[in-house]
Structure formats: C-alpha cells, structure tokens
Enzyme design. Structure first.
Site, mmCIF file in Angstrom:
data_model
loop_
_atom_site.group_PDB
_atom_site.id
_atom_site.type_symbol
_atom_site.label_atom_id
_atom_site.label_comp_id
_atom_site.label_asym_id
_atom_site.label_seq_id
_atom_site.Cartn_x
_atom_site.Cartn_y
_atom_site.Cartn_z
ATOM 1 N N VAL A 167 0.833 -1.201 0.000
ATOM 2 C CA VAL A 167 0.000 0.000 0.000
ATOM 3 C C VAL A 167 0.866 1.249 0.000
ATOM 4 O O VAL A 167 0.537 2.269 -0.592
ATOM 5 C CB VAL A 167 -0.931 0.007 1.245
ATOM 6 C CG1 VAL A 167 -1.799 1.264 1.232
ATOM 7 C CG2 VAL A 167 -1.790 -1.242 1.277
ATOM 8 N N CYS A 168 1.977 1.132 0.677
ATOM 9 C CA CYS A 168 2.795 2.302 0.984
ATOM 10 C C CYS A 168 3.146 3.160 -0.230
ATOM 11 O O CYS A 168 2.952 4.378 -0.206
ATOM 12 C CB CYS A 168 4.054 1.867 1.717
ATOM 13 S SG CYS A 168 3.670 0.950 3.213
ATOM 14 N N PRO A 169 3.664 2.600 -1.309
ATOM 15 C CA PRO A 169 4.069 3.509 -2.390
ATOM 16 C C PRO A 169 2.892 4.288 -2.967
ATOM 17 O O PRO A 169 3.048 5.462 -3.314
ATOM 18 C CB PRO A 169 4.675 2.566 -3.440
ATOM 19 C CG PRO A 169 4.230 1.187 -3.078
ATOM 20 C CD PRO A 169 3.950 1.189 -1.613
ATOM 21 N N GLU B 152 0.323 5.356 -1.378
ATOM 22 C CA GLU B 152 0.021 6.441 -0.433
ATOM 23 C C GLU B 152 1.029 7.582 -0.542
ATOM 24 O O GLU B 152 0.670 8.754 -0.490
ATOM 25 C CB GLU B 152 0.027 5.905 1.004
ATOM 26 C CG GLU B 152 -1.158 5.026 1.319
ATOM 27 C CD GLU B 152 -1.313 4.825 2.805
ATOM 28 O OE1 GLU B 152 -2.446 4.835 3.301
ATOM 29 O OE2 GLU B 152 -0.264 4.678 3.477
ATOM 30 N N LEU B 153 2.299 7.206 -0.654
ATOM 31 C CA LEU B 153 3.333 8.244 -0.715
ATOM 32 C C LEU B 153 3.214 9.026 -2.038
ATOM 33 O O LEU B 153 3.421 10.245 -2.061
ATOM 34 C CB LEU B 153 4.717 7.612 -0.579
ATOM 35 C CG LEU B 153 4.982 6.937 0.777
ATOM 36 C CD1 LEU B 153 6.417 6.436 0.853
ATOM 37 C CD2 LEU B 153 4.720 7.892 1.936
#
Lengths: 188, 188, 188, 188, 188, 188, 188, 188, 188, 188
Positions: G47-49, G51-52
């Site tokens: 998910v992280c990329p 979101e960033l």
C-alpha cells in the site's frame, strides 16, 4: 527497653483542678519539680476512686517533699470536673486531674490498652529534669498503695543530691547508703 | 502498651539454686504457680545484693502464699554460683537465680538497657497462667522493698479467686473489696 | 573475608586490672603498641582460668616484646574483679581484663555466639596501627597454648620492621627469612 | 559470629594428588574422618611452599591420627600439578591439593580477599561430622607452624571421645583434663 | 549490546614480562598505542600454550604495526612466570602476561565464566583511544589463528587514518577501499 | 559472560531467499545442522554488500560441511528482496536473508546498537544443538573475511566428533590435535 | 489521552530528499512552518508507495499553504534512497523521507507496533509551534486519501489566524464559521 | 502504540436514542456489526452539533453498509435527551447517544482530556469483532467531515472480505486493489 | 475525619449565572462572605430541579444574611445554561451554577461517586475564611429542605460573632445561647 | 466519596440505657430496624446535653416510625451512666448511649477528630440493611434540630417502600412524589 531513664515526651492537654478554671497542661509542667503521674482506666469506675483518694491522703506529705501530683485518664476534663463534683472520694482531690481523650499521654507512657482505649494503672515518679525514675503498674482489679511512694521519692531524692551513693533495698530516710567502690565489690 | 495482661514469652536459660546442680529453666517454670521474677543489673555490684537478700527474707512468706521466686541478671549461672559462694548477703538466697547472658529474658520483659547490656531493676508478679499482673521498675541507685510485694500477691490472688470483685487502694487481706455493679458507679 | 588486615572497630568498655580502680578502655588502647586480645566464654567456668593463667605466664615475655595483653568476656568488670579475688589461677593475672556485657567488642571481632550470648575462644594479634595480624579460634573444650603466640609476635614484628622480607613456615627468631623476588618464584 | 561450630558449606572442585589423575572433590570428602583444610594465597609464591612442605612433614603423624589434609588456593589444578612438578618443596607433598579458581571454597570459609582474588592463610580443623573445630589465620608474610596442629587435633579428638571432659590450656596427650561440675566453679 | 565501540573499563593488575621484574598494569597501558588483549582459560592447560606461542610468532609483525600485545588469564603473575620458565612454547613469549586472579579484567571484557572462574578464549583489538574495535571468541577446544589478526589491524588502522573510507570484505593492505557516498548506495 | 556455550534464544521472523516466496524463520531453523548467523548494519549501505558476497563465495564449501548460512539485519524482508534484485553483489546470494525490524534477533545475540537501531557486524557459528561455538564482531568500517570461517567450522566439528581431543592454535584439517591428560600439563 | 494539543518530542534522524545528500533531521525541522508527518510500515511494501505517491500529488498545493511534508518509516535512509531510485511511484517524491531504524520517532508519535517493529499508518498535522492538530491512523491494508488533508490544513490555519472562531463540520475555505458565545448555546 | 488493531475494552453506560426509553450499552453493542464511535467534547457547545448533524446525514448510507453509529460525550444521557429535544441540528439524530459521565469509555479510547474532563474529537471505525480499524482525531475548533468515513468503511470491508488484497491510497469502491506478492515488491 | 473545620481545597471551573456571560470560578470565590455549596447528581434529572428551585426560594433571605449560593454538578456550564433556559424550575435560579466535568470540586468535597461519575446530594455551609461549618448529604431519592439552612446559617454566624457562646439544639435567632464555663459543666 | 450508600462497619462497644444494666452493642444492633446514630463530642460539655434532650423529645415519634436511636461519644459507659444520673437534660434520655473510648465507631463513621480524640457532631440515618441513607454534621457550637429528622425518615422510608419513585425537595408525607421517566426529563 523500659522507660526508666528516658525523658517524658511532649503533649498538650486540658486539666481540671478543684477551685480553678480548666487550664492547659504540657510536659513542661512535669519538670522543674519532682512529679508523680498516676494513670487509671476510667472516671466513675470502681477501683479508681479509692486509688485517687488514697493518693490524695499522701498529697500533703508529697507537697512537703517538693512533689507535684497529676492523675491521668482518657476521660475529658469535663468528666473529671463532674466526677469531682459527684463523688465523695474524688471530691477530696486537690491535685491536678488531666484529661487525655486524644490518648497521647497514655501512649507516651506506654500504658494505653489499644483494644479498650483505656489506660493501665501505672504510677510514674519523674525527677525535676523530666526523667522517669520509677514505674509501677498493676493489672485491673489490684489497687495501689500510695504510701509506698513516699520512700521511693526520698530514695530518689537522696541519690540525686548525693551523687556517688546508692540506696540499698528497704532503705529509709536516715539509714545508711552505699558508696560504690572497687573495694566493696563482692563484699556485701 | 505495657506488658500487664500479656503472657510471658518463651525462653531457655541455665540457672543456679543453692544445693542443686545447674539446671535448665524455661517460661514453663513460671507457670502452674504464682511467680515473682526479679531483674537486677549485675552480680557483684552494689545495690543488688541488698535487694536480693531482702527478697530472700520474704521468701518463706511468699512460699506459703504459693509463690515461686526467680532472680535474673545478664550474668551467667557460673557467676551466680560464685557470687552465692562468696557474698554473705547472696549466700543466704534459697530461690532460683537465672543466668541470661543471651539477654533473651531481659528483652522479653522489656527491661534490657541496650547500651550497657544490663537489665533494669524490674519486679514482675506472674499468675499461674503465666500472665503478668504487676510490674515495678526503679532507676539505678534506688533499691526496692520486697515487703510491698506481699500485699500485691494477696490482692492479685483474691481477685483471681473471686471473679467479679476488685481490691480497692491500700487493700489488705481481710478488708473489704468492691463488687462492680451499675449501682455503685459514681457512688464511691 | 576474614578480619586479617582490617583495623579494629570502635568500642567503649569498663575494665579491671589488679591494683587499679575500674577504668574505661576503648579501641585506642589497643593501638600505639602491639596488642593481644584474648576472648573466652565465661568467668568462673572451666577451661577459661587455665587459659588465662597460661597467658599470664607469657605476660613478662610479651611485655618485653612490647606487647600489651587484654582478656575479654561478656561478663562485667565487677565479675572480673570477683573472679580475680577468689580464683588462685586468675588471681595471678596482671594484664587488663575487659568487661563486655553489651557484647560490642565480641561482635566487632566476629566471635559472639548469638545463641549463648558468650564469646568464642578467639586470640587476636594486633599491630601498633590497630590492624589485626593473626587470628586463632578454638571450639569449646579445646584449650589454647599461649607459648605459640611468642613466635607469631616475633614473626609479625620482623615483617613489620623489614619490609620486603617474609618469614617462612616454622620461622624462629634468628633463622633465615625470604626476600620475595622474581628469581625465587618456583625455586623453593 | 565465627565459623567455629558450623558445618562446612557445599562445593565442587578439581584437585591434584601426586600419582593420581585429576579428580573431583566436594565437601563430602571433608567428612567421615578428621580433616585439615589449609588455605594459602598463591602457587609459585614465597611463604607458601615452605608452609605446605612443613605441613607435609606432619602428614604421616596426622594420617596416624586419622586426619586427612587438603590444601586450597584459588589457582587451578593444572597449576598445582605444575608446581608439584617444578618445586622441590612442593614436590614432596602427598596430600590433596584443591584448585579453587571459582573462589567458592575460599568464600565458604570466609578467607577470600575480594580485592586480590586470593585466599588468606587460614587453617581449619574439621571433625568427622564436617563441623569446624579450630581456625587459625595469619596475615601475609607470617608463616604458620604445622606442628602446633598435632596437639589441637589430639585435644579435639579427646573432647569428642570423652563427652563431659575439657582440655585445659597447654594440654598434651596423657595430661589431665577437667570434668566440668558445679563443685569446681571458681575453684580453679 | 556488544562491547564494540566502547572504551576499556578501569583495572589494576600485576603482570610478568620476560626479562623484567613483576610490574603493575592498568587500563592506561592499553591506550596510546594499538593493543591486542588475548584471554585464555588457564596456564599449564592444553590449547592455551599453542595459542600463546602462535601469537608470539606474530609479535614482531604486530610491533612493527605499532601494536602492543597482552595475554590475560585468571592465574596469578607468579604462575605466569613459572609457566614461562617451564614450558617450551610459553618460554618464547616476549609480550606482557597479565595475572587476573581478582577476575576484574575478565569481567570488564565480558568473558568470565562465573561457574569455572576462568576466562573464555576472547581476543580484542583496541585502538589508541582505548576503544574496542574487534572481538573474537571461541568455545573451549577450538584454537585461534593469530595470523588473521594482522589484516584486522591493518584495516582498522586504515579506517582510523582515512576517515570517510571503509574497508570491504577480505580487504588487504593496498587493495581498494570504499568511499561511502549517496551515489554508491545500491550500486555495489 | 560471553554468549559462547549458550543456546540461541527464541525468535520468529520473516525471511527472503532467492527463488522462494517470503517465509517464516525461527530459532529452530538454526538447529539440526551447523549454522552461521551473520549480522550486518544495513541493506543498501557500503561495507555490507561486499561482506555478504564474500560469504556467498564460501557458501558451497560451507554447504558441503553441513553448514547453513543466515544473514540478518534490522531491515525488513521486503528490503532484502529489493536489495537482492538491484545489487549485483547481493544478487548472487543463495542463502537465507532474515529481516529483523523488531530487533529481537539482534538483541538475542547481543549485537543491537540501541542508539542507531542497527546491528553490529557479528558472525556466530552455532552447532546442531543450537549452542554458540564462536563469535566474531568488527567495528563499523572493518570488513570480515569469510574464508577464516572454514577452519573454525572444521575445528569445531572435529572437537564435537572427537570428545577428549582439542584443536591447538592454527589447526587445520588433518593436522594433529591434542589429547588433554595429566601428563602433558606443562609439557607443551 | 491523545497526542492532540501536545508538542512533538525530541528526536535526531537521517533523511533522504531527492537531489540532496543525506542530512540530519530533528524535531526542530517540524516547527516554524506547518508540517505533515506521514508514517507508513515499510519501504518496498504494497500500500505504501501508492500512499506516498498520492501525498506527492498534493505536495505543491500543501507547499502553497506553507506546509512542509515528511514521510517516516523504520527503514534506514539508505533504503529510502534505493526505493526512490527503483520505484516509479516513489521516484516522483520531492518531500523529505526520514529513516527511523532506532524507532524513536515512531514511539514519540505513539504509532510503533512493538511486535513487528514497524509503524502504523498515521498522518499528523503539526502547527508552526510544533503542536499536533490532527491525527489519522488506518489499519494495515486501508489506504489513506491525501486530498482530505487540504481542508484540514485550511481549517486549522483559519482557527489559528482567527482566535475566537471555530470551523463547523464539513467546513470549506470561504464558508461560514461559528463564533462561540453564550447566546448560541443550544441554538444550533 | 496506537489503538489500531486492538479490541475495544469493556464498559457499561446509559444511552439515549430518539423514540426509545433510556437503555444500557456495553462494549458488546459495538460488536457483531461494523460500528462508528464518534467522541465530542460537550453537549450544547459549538462545533459539536454541526458534526453530529453531519454524521446523521451519512447515517442512512452507513446503515446500508451495515454500520451502526454511536456518539459519546462525558455528559449524561439526561443531557443527551434534553439536547435532542431543544436543538434543531441534534434533534434530527437517529443513532445512539451514549452518556459517559464516569469517563470510562473516553479513557478506554484514549481521548479523555484529564484537565477538562471532556473528550477529544475522535472518530473510530470498529469491525464486527470489536477491533479498531481507523482513528481520526482533530483539535478543538476543527470540524470533521463525516463523508470521508464512507470510503474508509468500504475499504475496511473490502479488505475484511478479500483476505490477501489491500486497498491502495485514494481507493474507491470498484477501483482496483493490490494483491501483495513477492513479485510486486519494488515494482510499484 | 469529616471535612468539618477544614478549609476548602483549590479548584478552577467554568460557571453560568443568569444574565451574565460564562465566567471562571475558584475556591477564592467561596471566601470573603458566607457560602452555601450545593451538590446534586445531574442536570435534567428528577429530584434535582425541585431541590435547586427550593434553594432559589431561600436565596433572597440568604443574600440578606450575607450568604452567596453555588450549585455544582459534574455537568458542563453549557448544560447549566441550556437547563436554565428550558426548565421552568431551574429557569428561576439567580445564583451561580458551577460546571465540574473534571470532577475536581466533587472530589475536594468528598462527594464524588466514582462508579457513576456523579456527585452525591451534599450541602455545605462555608464561613468567610473558607472553613466548612456544616455538611448534609442525602442518598439518591431523598430531597433536601433548603429552609433548614436558614437556622444553621444564623447559628453559625452567631457563634462566629460571639466567641465564647454556643447555640444549643433547636436554637433560633433571638433565643438564648450558652456561655461555656466551669460552672455549667454537668448543670444542664 | 461520602459514606452515603455504604454499609456500617463492624464494632463492639459497651452501652448504658436507663433502667438496664450495662450491655454490649455491635453493628448488628443497628440493623433489622431503621436506626439513627447521633455522635457528640463529650459528656458533661455544653451544646451536647441540649441536643441529646432534643433528640429524646422526638424519640416517641421515631419509635412509632420504627426507628431506634443510639447516641455515641468517646466517653465510657461509666461516664454516660453518671451523666444520666446528674444532668436533668440527660436524665430524661430513654434511648441507648454507647461508650466509644477505643474510638472505633467514631472512626468507622469518619467523624473522629484525631487531634482532640473527640467525635464531630454527626447524625446518621441507617436503613434496616445497615446502609447509611443521610448524614448531617455541624461544627462545634452549632446545635442540631432533631425535628428535621422526622421528614428525612419518612422520605427515606417512602423511597424504600416505593421503588421507582423519588421524593422532591421539601417533600412531606402525603405530598406528591416523582416517578422518573424519559418524559419528565427537562420538564420540571
């Protein structure tokens, strides 16, 4: 360790004395002269009035010896006053009757019975420096004899005035004392 | 809280008695009859022998009253034996002399002076259940009078034999006692 | 950790010495010269007088070596005086007999038997700085031999006066000592 | 409280004995016969070999008296073996040499110097129940004399075999002992 | 947290070095030049002498690199001297052999086996500020190889002299180093 | 006390291995065969990839010796996978790369730098029982040489398979070992 | 008690920003302008990329509003750099990416999952005094929507600039606010 | 550590709901369906009614998604009832209004301001197992926007119903999700 | 020990008073004049409004006596205002209504029910020095009667103005008081 | 937290009642019927007798309501008897007068003034389950009015007999009560 040789602990209390208004008493009032402090369980109870009356009978003699007398119970000074008024025996009392409802003095002299909240029947002789010299405590039901106090007072006063001498058993005023020295060790 | 009304605590010690070999004594020996336990600071010192001799003079009377007598100091039983042998006053003693070099008994009766390692001059009257009934302690230099013990014993015995009565002050055998009841509250 | 190499702890006590009045002794009296402190369980007991007499026989020699002698038991100085008076063996003693009823010294030297309140049979050699150099303690019933102290004193004094040399086993005055150095490691 | 009268505490260690392989020793090996345990600071140091050799010279006599001998330092058993091999004095030793690098035994006998990690020069005589009977400890530089052990052993054995008798000072085998009784109190 | 990057803790110990008298060593002696501290379990044991001899063979090279060498066991300096004298392998040693009977240094470097009282086989490289740069410890029975120390020393010295460069794996003197920078992140 | 001789503590972590999906690893995976655990500070940093590549070059040899290899940093297994994909050096790695973001394993092996949250450069050899046999830790900037591990493994395996023998310094497969016995004490 | 209204706690960390070298960041960098701090579990995860990247798309707007943006994970700055280089989504990021391997910042903002060592998905809006104004945290697997931050920033800035007014629910720039007063209590 | 992923703690409280009598609510009422718990500082205050009304406007949609709604303040249920009756905005509310005068629930969700005794403006999304999935908290004066909850609910429900998929940032119902796998690491 | 005779503890709170804006109240506002503090459980509940209205009916009389009145519940000042607006009974109130949502005042006066978070029905009369003179607390469901306060106020004021006199039971303004003195002890 | 709603704690005490002998009272005597416990500072003091006489005047009415009355002070039962005998006011008392010299009851009801050892003027109404329903305490010098108790008793009895109804302020027997329900919230 017994209280013998220790100085009286501080307290503040209200007291009654025949012919005077209520007044405050502290440990300082026990100093400057010889003092007898006489604890008993309860005003309006049974052995107590006879003991206090007996002590009153010795009061004049004790005064002559420079001894002040204080009775103490965990009753209030109000109750002392009432008892003095209503009891023939107690009505004769001229010495100071201290009220100790906060139980401070009874604790200080190690005579408070925690379960009942009342004081044991203890009598203490205190020297002018506030140092306890003799203790006598009886179980409930066994009355004291105030006359035995006279000789104790005289012996204690003699020892205080004559450093280096001691009073042997059964010593009475005027009889011989002992002068501790290497030579009499094992000679008595 | 004073020791009055409390049972004697356990101990084991060696004792000397004229005409017997050394023997062991425990708190059980203080029970089953009335007992007087008399503490004093030191063998071969000054006031002590006169007090012990004075107590001896009451010994026959006390025996008749069913009271056993025990003296205690922090000296050993060896020293008691030697003192008994070499002192005229002490040589007359017939009661049991307990040695308390471990200081256990003196601590149990709250009379050990920690600084000197010696006992205060305390006398205790103990009933047949081992319960302490009276205490009397004098500062060093003030001798005791053993004869005052007789009346205390009689009063204590009377109270034990007559539950529900109390001995007023200065009570002597044969004189009247008091029966506590609602009616005499405030009437004495 | 043993007491070897530690300095004597502070104390204050009363002592008896033949021909002198009772006097006070502190740990300072153990310093300034070599001292032997000899503990024993009890005056008027069995092994003890023979040990103290044996030590007395070495007293002159020890004095010549600059060593002062002190005996200590938990008896009082009163009892020491009485024992000295009544025992042939003890009557010969010229050194100081310290009374330790407060058990402070016996505790300081780690020889108090808590259960009996008596001291173990310990002998301590103390140098002029108050530092303990040798200790010897025997169980009850086993007497000491004071003559073995002489050689210990001489060895300890030699080592003090000759830093860098040590006395081998069984060393006697005049015999050879060892000078520790790298070269004699593993060569003896 | 000294270790006199207490039982040896548990330990496990490796030991060397001439003519045997390394083996394990515990506190149980000190029981069942009389034992001497001899602590010293360090293998390959100065006073130590003369003391150990001196002890060896008494070994036959001690064996005849039923006494086993154990020397202990905080060195390993490897080092004991090497020292035995390379030192003339130590090479003569026939008794058991215990290695105490974990310092457990030295701590158990209260002779470990925490700062240096080495043992004080203590000698302990232990009876067949593992109870310590005598202790002797010298400061560094002062050698011990093993011959004084013989008499201590004899006295301790005599007392064990003859309950109710004690050996007076300077006692030697065959000389008189004392039978403690009421009669000889103060008579010696 | 490992000891890497921490400064050596304080200690005081006695040491032996061939051709010199015994002397005192502290943590300060480990500073001011590069130092290798090599722990081993016991003098006169098995793997140890071969390891110490192996280290001696690198001693000249290490000296050229400005590195001082110290071996440490919980044996005393006396034992080091004796071992040096009697072992062919150990007899060749020219570096300092520290005695750690108080176990302080072994504890400081976290290599004391509490149960045995002996040190683990640990080798530490220390920079001139007394900061530990490398640690290597082997279980008992597994010998170390001193030659691997040479490259560690060179790498550590290179990094100290060239701040901002690092030595990659298997780095040898003269081969390339790495200059950390943003650009080579993820590029190796 | 070092970790040598202690068993690995429990942990659970995610790992990456080329050609496999992510999988879970626990301390049980370190047992049952010989294991090397190699800590390093950070993925995508400087010395680290050269060390890991160097270890990979020994991987086949180590596998032949029955040794499994695990690298550990406090990075996640995601990052291990990415690094493996993007770095030429790291891309060659065939052994297991464990992610330790919870820092549990690094703490278990005492190599966590609390301030930075990164692991020190420690290498551990673990036997099939999970017991740590050798430790090697370098300061940051000093690379390790994986080839020195081969001999350590062989020595450790030889000692495990031949109880009673030890490998001397610089031992290599096939060369002689030592059999500890009383006779060779001090003979090497 | 939530962190709302509390000031950010101190920390020191290394950070990466596209086009700059690695640099140090402290809590002071979060003050002096509005700041958004965006935690996420792990670089190179799922998910992280997204979101960033989503946050990056709002970066220009946020900059115009005077808001600086910081992303934080417990990965190192090395990994941030590598991720930035290898991920299309992350490669677009222009704001500062902080490495928190010591977990200090994640702990300070109460978002560290102790079991995994990773941060929860928390977003914090911080005013120019370093005081936290809004918090939003989602469980793993639920992405955030950065666009909702814009209105929060505007509302927070409006409230800061207009003391005495508050923004009601669903407030957007330009719409009405409320002026708290006695009169509107209960009137909405 | 944030509350994300933890189960709601136990509580018992009284609640009001339009058209029903007062009733008891416990943490069990938050389970079995999705729940939104919305804290606000005080009834009859300023921002609060607009937020609660805004939440009411989403209530039908949330109900359709299987979500129950609970508002909580530290006011009593009596006050909730009165506010509902007298406020136009609040009068429209159909969901449950919980009274938390004992502050238990506010403490359980970590939103109690101890100084004021009021709750922070926190919104929590809880799954049918009672596990907290999202948290959002604003400082006083900054209103929330209930419409943003709809997407959070849908994403959380999607993730719960499709284990193994995650919703990227800005995800909306119907748009693509991500399936975490080794292959997409570093590919986004 | 009851709170009688103790000074009110410090607090800070928000209050409502008809016709004034919200304002801050502290313990200082309870001093300088006589004060009545009246706690009740909850606004908008059942017994409470009748009690507060009853107190309002005495307000003019109390004001004439120099007494200020404060009601306190753990509701906020917002709720007090709303209640005042919507309740006929409460709408008549002219005295100060303090909000105690932080429960500080309720704790200070020992009337907080921890389980419910509500105050017991306690009424306190406080003198101009902030010292509590009378306390009255009823269980839930039993209303108070404010008219009984008038006589208490008058008695308390009379005693304060006439040191040395006391008000007997059922005293009303103008009736006789008692002058405590030795003479009336036991005479009433 | 006040004592309202808590059960009376255990005690044992001696009591006096006109026409009966002294008897024992425990907390059980306060249960099984309604009880009023009235504390006052001291027998033979000033306000007290008027308060007790006032209470006596309500005694018949209270008896009719099924209420038993107990007065308590820290005086002994002996003193209560004496006071009853000598005071006109007190002589009329028919209810039970409890003596509390051990201060247990006064402590149980939180009215003991530790400094004076006397009780505050507290009146407690206790229901047949021993649960305290109302408390009223006045400072010294302010007398109570027993007639106000009658209404309290009636209200408390009504509430007990009619669960679900409450008595509003100033409620008198026969007047209306309130039935708490949702509908009357905010309607009074």
């Amino acid at each position: 360790m017994s209280l013998i040789g220790s100085e009286v602990l501080p307290f503040t209390a209200s007291a009654f004395k025949a012919g005077e208004d209520f007044f405050e008493v502290t440990e300082e009032n026990l100093k400057g002269q010889w003092s007898i402090v006489c604890f008993y369980p309860a005003d309006f109870s049974f052995v107590c009035p006879t003991e206090l009356e007996d002590l009153q009978k010795q009061y004049a003699t004790l005064k002559d010896l420079g001894v002040e007398v204080f009775s103490v119970s965990t009753d209030t000074h109000f109750v002392h006053k009432a008892w003095h008024e209503h009891s023939t025996a107690v009505g004769s009392i001229e010495y100071t009757m201290i009220g100790d409802p906060s139980q401070t003095i009874s604790r200080n002299f190690d005579v408070l019975n925690e379960a009942s909240g009342l004081a044991d029947r203890g009598t203490f002789l205190i020297d002018p420096d506030g140092v306890i010299q003799t203790v006598e405590i009886n179980a409930d039901g066994i009355g004291r004899d105030a006359s035995t106090l006279i000789n104790k007072v005289k012996a204690a006063q003699y020892v205080r005035q004559n450093p280096g001498e001691v009073c042997p058993a059964k010593w009475e005023e005027g009889s011989e004392t002992l002068k501790p020295s290497l030579d009499i060790v094992g000679k008595i």
